[in-house]
Design a protein around this motif. Structure first.
Motif, PDB file in Angstrom:
ATOM      1  N   ALA A 179       8.015  -1.900   2.325  1.00 12.39           N
ATOM      2  CA  ALA A 179       8.288  -3.199   1.885  1.00 12.39           C
ATOM      3  C   ALA A 179       7.941  -4.554   2.745  1.00 12.39           C
ATOM      4  N   GLY A 180       7.741  -4.294   3.985  1.00 16.94           N
ATOM      5  CA  GLY A 180       7.306  -5.456   4.654  1.00 16.94           C
ATOM      6  C   GLY A 180       5.668  -5.803   4.573  1.00 16.94           C
ATOM      7  N   ILE A 181       5.156  -4.747   4.218  1.00 16.68           N
ATOM      8  CA  ILE A 181       3.584  -5.003   3.981  1.00 16.68           C
ATOM      9  C   ILE A 181       3.576  -5.487   2.346  1.00 16.68           C
ATOM     10  N   ARG A 182       4.314  -5.030   1.579  1.00 19.79           N
ATOM     11  CA  ARG A 182       4.442  -5.647   0.158  1.00 19.79           C
ATOM     12  C   ARG A 182       4.805  -7.227   0.227  1.00 19.79           C
ATOM     13  N   GLU A 183       5.700  -7.285   1.196  1.00 21.17           N
ATOM     14  CA  GLU A 183       6.141  -8.753   1.196  1.00 21.17           C
ATOM     15  C   GLU A 183       5.150  -9.686   1.749  1.00 21.17           C
ATOM     16  N   LEU A 184       4.332  -9.096   2.646  1.00 23.93           N
ATOM     17  CA  LEU A 184       3.162  -9.806   3.328  1.00 23.93           C
ATOM     18  C   LEU A 184       2.164 -10.174   2.464  1.00 23.93           C
ATOM     19  N   MET A 185       1.750  -9.175   1.498  1.00 25.09           N
ATOM     20  CA  MET A 185       0.778  -9.348   0.530  1.00 25.09           C
ATOM     21  C   MET A 185       1.434 -10.386  -0.294  1.00 25.09           C
ATOM     22  N   TYR A 186       2.822 -10.378  -0.764  1.00 29.14           N
ATOM     23  CA  TYR A 186       3.341 -11.323  -1.711  1.00 29.14           C
ATOM     24  C   TYR A 186       3.145 -12.647  -1.299  1.00 29.14           C
ATOM     25  N   ASP A 187       3.399 -12.543   0.088  1.00 32.22           N
ATOM     26  CA  ASP A 187       3.526 -14.035   0.633  1.00 32.22           C
ATOM     27  C   ASP A 187       1.909 -14.809   0.816  1.00 32.22           C
ATOM     28  N   GLN A 188       1.072 -13.883   0.882  1.00 34.66           N
ATOM     29  CA  GLN A 188      -0.441 -14.157   1.009  1.00 34.66           C
ATOM     30  C   GLN A 188      -0.548 -14.844  -0.348  1.00 34.66           C
ATOM     31  N   PHE A 189      -0.299 -14.310  -1.344  1.00 32.39           N
ATOM     32  CA  PHE A 189      -0.255 -14.829  -2.772  1.00 32.39           C
ATOM     33  C   PHE A 189       0.156 -16.065  -2.927  1.00 32.39           C
ATOM     34  N   VAL A 190       1.489 -16.309  -2.464  1.00 28.65           N
ATOM     35  CA  VAL A 190       2.180 -17.557  -2.258  1.00 28.65           C
ATOM     36  C   VAL A 190       1.247 -18.751  -1.833  1.00 28.65           C
ATOM     37  N   GLU A 191       0.690 -18.460  -0.484  1.00 28.07           N
ATOM     38  CA  GLU A 191      -0.228 -19.199   0.102  1.00 28.07           C
ATOM     39  C   GLU A 191      -1.218 -19.543  -0.716  1.00 28.07           C
ATOM     40  N   TYR A 192      -1.885 -18.830  -1.629  1.00 33.09           N
ATOM     41  CA  TYR A 192      -2.731 -19.161  -2.467  1.00 33.09           C
ATOM     42  C   TYR A 192      -2.511 -19.489  -4.019  1.00 33.09           C
ATOM     43  N   ARG A 193      -1.258 -19.954  -4.021  1.00 35.76           N
ATOM     44  CA  ARG A 193      -0.641 -20.193  -5.368  1.00 35.76           C
ATOM     45  C   ARG A 193      -1.374 -21.217  -6.118  1.00 35.76           C
ATOM     46  N   LEU A 194      -1.575 -22.354  -5.544  1.00 38.30           N
ATOM     47  CA  LEU A 194      -2.177 -23.410  -6.359  1.00 38.30           C
ATOM     48  C   LEU A 194      -3.629 -23.035  -6.690  1.00 38.30           C
ATOM     49  N   LEU A 195      -4.499 -22.439  -5.734  1.00 40.38           N
ATOM     50  CA  LEU A 195      -5.594 -21.934  -6.156  1.00 40.38           C
ATOM     51  C   LEU A 195      -5.431 -20.903  -7.184  1.00 40.38           C
ATOM     52  N   LEU A 196      -4.609 -20.173  -7.585  1.00 44.68           N
ATOM     53  CA  LEU A 196      -4.283 -19.192  -8.526  1.00 44.68           C
ATOM     54  C   LEU A 196      -3.805 -19.727  -9.807  1.00 44.68           C
ATOM     55  N   GLU A 197      -3.137 -20.855  -9.737  1.00 45.06           N
ATOM     56  CA  GLU A 197      -2.591 -21.444 -10.966  1.00 45.06           C
ATOM     57  C   GLU A 197      -3.827 -22.520 -11.474  1.00 45.06           C
ATOM     58  N   ASP A 198      -4.464 -22.997 -10.317  1.00 44.78           N
ATOM     59  CA  ASP A 198      -5.873 -23.847 -10.782  1.00 44.78           C
ATOM     60  C   ASP A 198      -6.617 -22.851 -11.544  1.00 44.78           C
ATOM     61  N   SER A 199      -7.049 -21.949 -11.132  1.00 50.17           N
ATOM     62  CA  SER A 199      -7.948 -20.801 -11.776  1.00 50.17           C
ATOM     63  C   SER A 199      -7.498 -20.641 -13.263  1.00 50.17           C
ATOM     64  N   LEU A 200      -5.960 -20.104 -13.359  1.00 49.28           N
ATOM     65  CA  LEU A 200      -5.603 -19.883 -14.628  1.00 49.28           C
ATOM     66  C   LEU A 200      -5.195 -20.831 -15.438  1.00 49.28           C
ATOM     67  N   GLY A 201      -5.237 -22.262 -14.950  1.00 50.24           N
ATOM     68  CA  GLY A 201      -4.807 -23.190 -15.992  1.00 50.24           C
ATOM     69  C   GLY A 201      -3.373 -23.363 -16.544  1.00 50.24           C
ATOM     70  N   GLU A 202      -2.595 -22.539 -15.737  1.00 44.15           N
ATOM     71  CA  GLU A 202      -1.039 -22.523 -16.228  1.00 44.15           C
ATOM     72  C   GLU A 202      -0.209 -21.519 -15.306  1.00 44.15           C
ATOM     73  N   THR A 203       1.057 -21.826 -15.269  1.00 47.89           N
ATOM     74  CA  THR A 203       1.912 -21.466 -14.221  1.00 47.89           C
ATOM     75  C   THR A 203       2.446 -20.043 -14.753  1.00 47.89           C
TER      76      THR A 203
END
Length: 154
Positions: free
Chosen positions: A67-91
């Motif tokens: 669970a701790g590693i899963r949460e860290l991986m998710y948090d890493q995606f949160v850090e990259y949220r703007l880049l991800l949503e910019d790439s996708l063009g949607e929320t």
């Protein structure tokens, strides 16, 4: 209603055709990719697609058993949220705790088609392909930049 075997055959046919269609596309880095089974290179981190008799969904699944590693991986995606949503063009929808079909605890970042479609109706296949293809290519574009931030999880 379809028998289990018929449903399996129809799903296999759709995913085979989708794979053949996507084979014409190379990755952001210019390499050939198995789009149906996209390799992130990070264990327990998947880009998945799903379709049934009502809807379709594409998602990033983090399924690390710790669970701790899963949460860290998710948090890493949160850090990259703007880049991800910019790439996708949607929320997309962000779920730090998600239970999969087997009631396994995961984390998921997902997007669903906004209308009723069925993988069992061949006339819906163009809509499904049009839904999956640009998002899968956008995920690949995002991943070509962001994957280095996830090397700690390899």
């Amino acid at each position: 209603m379809y028998t289990r075997e018929e449903a399996k055959r129809i799903k296999e046919e759709f995913w085979t055709r989708f794979g053949q269609f996507m084979a014409l596309s190379t990755s952001e880095e210019g390499t050939k990719v198995n789009w149906i089974n996209y390799k992130t290179g990070v264990k327990h981190l998947y880009f998945r697609m799903d379709a049934d008799n009502k809807t379709a969904q594409i998602y990033i699944e983090i399924s690390h058993p710790d669970a701790g590693i899963r949460e860290l991986m998710y948090d890493q995606f949160v850090e990259y949220r703007l880049l991800l949503e910019d790439s996708l063009g949607e929320t997309w929808e962000w779920d730090p705790v998600y239970y999969d079909d087997n009631q396994r605890k995961t984390a998921r970042i997902s997007f669903s088609i906004n209308r009723k479609t069925s993988i069992f109706k061949q006339e819906d296949w163009p809509d499904l392909i049009s839904f999956f293809k640009p998002r899968l290519l956008a995920l690949d574009s995002f991943w070509s930049t962001a994957k280095y931030a996830f090397e700690i999880f390899k």
